[in-house]
Design an enzyme around this catalytic site. Structure first.
Site, PDB file in Angstrom:
ATOM      1  N   ASN A  28       0.852  -1.198   0.000  1.00  0.00           N
ATOM      2  CA  ASN A  28       0.000   0.000   0.000  1.00  0.00           C
ATOM      3  C   ASN A  28       0.888   1.248   0.000  1.00  0.00           C
ATOM      4  O   ASN A  28       0.797   2.110   0.870  1.00  0.00           O
ATOM      5  CB  ASN A  28      -0.962  -0.006   1.200  1.00  0.00           C
ATOM      6  CG  ASN A  28      -2.055   1.039   1.034  1.00  0.00           C
ATOM      7  OD1 ASN A  28      -2.345   1.801   1.926  1.00  0.00           O
ATOM      8  ND2 ASN A  28      -2.651   1.097  -0.137  1.00  0.00           N
ATOM      9  N   GLY A  32       5.886   8.370   1.080  1.00  0.00           N
ATOM     10  CA  GLY A  32       6.814   8.104   2.186  1.00  0.00           C
ATOM     11  C   GLY A  32       7.688   6.883   1.878  1.00  0.00           C
ATOM     12  O   GLY A  32       8.905   6.890   2.100  1.00  0.00           O
ATOM     13  N   HIS A  33       7.067   5.825   1.341  1.00  0.00           N
ATOM     14  CA  HIS A  33       7.843   4.642   0.956  1.00  0.00           C
ATOM     15  C   HIS A  33       8.818   4.988  -0.168  1.00  0.00           C
ATOM     16  O   HIS A  33       9.940   4.486  -0.209  1.00  0.00           O
ATOM     17  CB  HIS A  33       6.914   3.524   0.472  1.00  0.00           C
ATOM     18  CG  HIS A  33       6.029   2.948   1.532  1.00  0.00           C
ATOM     19  ND1 HIS A  33       4.681   3.167   1.556  1.00  0.00           N
ATOM     20  CD2 HIS A  33       6.309   2.164   2.599  1.00  0.00           C
ATOM     21  CE1 HIS A  33       4.148   2.531   2.588  1.00  0.00           C
ATOM     22  NE2 HIS A  33       5.119   1.922   3.242  1.00  0.00           N
ATOM     23  N   GLN A  57       2.798  -9.147  13.761  1.00  0.00           N
ATOM     24  CA  GLN A  57       2.900  -7.845  14.427  1.00  0.00           C
ATOM     25  C   GLN A  57       1.545  -7.162  14.624  1.00  0.00           C
ATOM     26  O   GLN A  57       1.491  -6.032  15.099  1.00  0.00           O
ATOM     27  CB  GLN A  57       3.865  -6.922  13.665  1.00  0.00           C
ATOM     28  CG  GLN A  57       3.378  -6.425  12.320  1.00  0.00           C
ATOM     29  CD  GLN A  57       4.479  -5.729  11.540  1.00  0.00           C
ATOM     30  OE1 GLN A  57       5.401  -6.357  11.022  1.00  0.00           O
ATOM     31  NE2 GLN A  57       4.392  -4.414  11.438  1.00  0.00           N
ATOM     32  N   LYS A 145      11.553   7.389   9.845  1.00  0.00           N
ATOM     33  CA  LYS A 145      11.511   7.908  11.223  1.00  0.00           C
ATOM     34  C   LYS A 145      10.083   8.055  11.726  1.00  0.00           C
ATOM     35  O   LYS A 145       9.876   8.322  12.893  1.00  0.00           O
ATOM     36  CB  LYS A 145      12.215   9.267  11.283  1.00  0.00           C
ATOM     37  CG  LYS A 145      13.723   9.195  11.180  1.00  0.00           C
ATOM     38  CD  LYS A 145      14.301  10.547  11.558  1.00  0.00           C
ATOM     39  CE  LYS A 145      15.778  10.606  11.280  1.00  0.00           C
ATOM     40  NZ  LYS A 145      16.329  11.926  11.612  1.00  0.00           N
ATOM     41  N   LYS A 146       9.106   7.955  10.851  1.00  0.00           N
ATOM     42  CA  LYS A 146       7.726   8.059  11.334  1.00  0.00           C
ATOM     43  C   LYS A 146       7.460   6.972  12.366  1.00  0.00           C
ATOM     44  O   LYS A 146       6.835   7.204  13.387  1.00  0.00           O
ATOM     45  CB  LYS A 146       6.737   7.942  10.192  1.00  0.00           C
ATOM     46  CG  LYS A 146       5.352   8.247  10.682  1.00  0.00           C
ATOM     47  CD  LYS A 146       4.301   7.821   9.732  1.00  0.00           C
ATOM     48  CE  LYS A 146       3.167   7.214  10.506  1.00  0.00           C
ATOM     49  NZ  LYS A 146       3.049   5.801  10.340  1.00  0.00           N
ATOM     50  N   SER A 182       1.088   7.894   5.751  1.00  0.00           N
ATOM     51  CA  SER A 182       0.923   6.560   6.330  1.00  0.00           C
ATOM     52  C   SER A 182      -0.120   5.811   5.532  1.00  0.00           C
ATOM     53  O   SER A 182      -1.100   6.412   5.058  1.00  0.00           O
ATOM     54  CB  SER A 182       0.434   6.701   7.786  1.00  0.00           C
ATOM     55  OG  SER A 182      -0.101   5.476   8.236  1.00  0.00           O
ATOM     56  N   SER A 183       0.067   4.502   5.418  1.00  0.00           N
ATOM     57  CA  SER A 183      -0.943   3.696   4.719  1.00  0.00           C
ATOM     58  C   SER A 183      -2.289   3.817   5.423  1.00  0.00           C
ATOM     59  O   SER A 183      -3.344   3.741   4.797  1.00  0.00           O
ATOM     60  CB  SER A 183      -0.512   2.230   4.700  1.00  0.00           C
ATOM     61  OG  SER A 183       0.699   2.122   3.996  1.00  0.00           O
TER      62      SER A 183
HETATM   63  O1  PAF Z   1       7.136  -0.546   8.882  1.00  0.00           O
HETATM   64  C1  PAF Z   1       6.580  -1.524   8.319  1.00  0.00           C
HETATM   65  O2  PAF Z   1       5.951  -1.417   7.256  1.00  0.00           O
HETATM   66  C2  PAF Z   1       6.676  -2.894   8.962  1.00  0.00           C
HETATM   67  O3  PAF Z   1       6.617  -2.805  10.356  1.00  0.00           O
HETATM   68  C3  PAF Z   1       7.909  -3.701   8.513  1.00  0.00           C
HETATM   69  C4  PAF Z   1       9.191  -3.019   8.913  1.00  0.00           C
HETATM   70  C5  PAF Z   1       7.859  -3.878   7.005  1.00  0.00           C
HETATM   71  C6  PAF Z   1       7.898  -5.091   9.161  1.00  0.00           C
HETATM   72  O4  PAF Z   1       6.746  -5.804   8.830  1.00  0.00           O
END
Ligand code: PAF
Length: 277
Positions: A28, A32-33, A57, A145-146, A182-183
């Site tokens: 997504n 930022g990415h 996570q 850093k976000k 952010s997504s």
């Molecule tokens: O920041 C993210 O998108 C995730 O926490 C990561 C680092 C890809 C790990 O799943």
């Protein structure tokens, strides 16, 4: 751009890649990415990005199922940004056993700040990042850093476990009104989107207070909490911490970070500002 789906293929590709920079993501993708990709591109011969929505996570009741999967649009953005390879494993490929018995256990900081509201989140992050590092074997990896606490956990893990991978922190991408990209911004209604920059505005006010010499961190934090709550937010935390360790900040500290997490409707937003004085 090559699309690689298995661990074996990823390892084989890595062998011929030369100096390799890695950007782990959950897809997504937004600007930022792409800032992370640009930082990676500037530092290595080849760039690999991973897309993997990591169940480990996400807590109970969090947005794992709803997390946007936008593979085709993501591929187009990565190819246009000059990414050499996309690692896109299935869950079974990354977690080959039914149970995940061995995990990477971060220290006490995993139970503070975001960790206090998302139990097990940083264990899930540290575990999947370790797995991805073991598979991709990059020379360096870029993190935004976000996600300041995530960056801290990864840096501490790399140092404590003597990993050879260089971690490159990349500044937060922001919309013109200050909202951190952010997504999860995609979950916001039009009305919530207009309200969302309040989080950044409050952090900016804390920054200004700190830069003008305030040592009363609690007063700055409380003012931000109250402003957010009065505007209808549910505040998880607003805290001033030591920037390098994320430990509690004492009066006189020079390298600080103001961090906040709060919910606007159903969407949980996080942000932070470093303050070096
Ligand atoms: O920041 C993210 O998108 C995730 O926490 C990561 C680092 C890809 C790990 O799943």
């Amino acid at each position: 751009m090559e699309i690689i789906r298995t661990v074996a293929e990823m390892r084989a590709w890595r062998k011929q890649a030369g100096k390799l920079a890695f950007v782990p993501t959950m897809g997504n993708l937004h600007e930022g990415h792409l800032k992370l990709v640009a930082a990676a591109r500037a530092r290595a011969e080849k760039v690999v990005v991973s897309i993997f929505v990591n169940r480990l996570q996400f807590g109970q009741g969090e947005d794992f199922d709803a997390y946007p999967r936008t593979f085709d649009a993501d591929c187009a953005k990565l190819a246009a940004a000059g990414v050499d390879a996309l690692f896109f494993p299935t869950e079974r490929e990354l977690y080959p056993r039914v149970r995940q018995d061995f995990n990477v256990e971060p220290p006490h900081i995993q139970d503070e700040l975001c960790g206090a509201f998302r139990p097990g989140h940083f264990r899930g992050v540290a575990t999947v990042v370790t797995k991805l590092f073991n598979i991709v074997q990059p020379d360096l990896a870029c993190f935004g850093k976000k996600d300041y606490q995530q960056l801290h956990v990864i840096q501490a893990m790399i140092a404590d476990l003597n990993s050879p991978i260089e971690i490159v922190p990349v500044d937060t991408g922001r919309a013109a009104d200050g909202l951190a990209l952010s997504s999860r911004n995609g979950y916001l209604s039009a009305e919530e989107r207009a309200e969302a920059p309040r989080l950044y505005r409050n952090l900016s006010m804390i920054r200004d207070g700190l830069l003008s010499g305030s040592q009363d961190y609690a007063a700055l934090e409380n003012a931000a909490r109250e402003d957010l709550a009065a505007a209808g937010w549910t505040v998880d935390y607003v805290e001033v911490r030591q920037a390098d360790t994320l430990e509690i900040a004492h009066a006189g500290e020079k390298r600080l970070v103001a961090l906040a997490a709060a919910r606007l409707g159903k969407t949980r937003l996080i942000d932070n500002i470093e303050v070096f004085r």
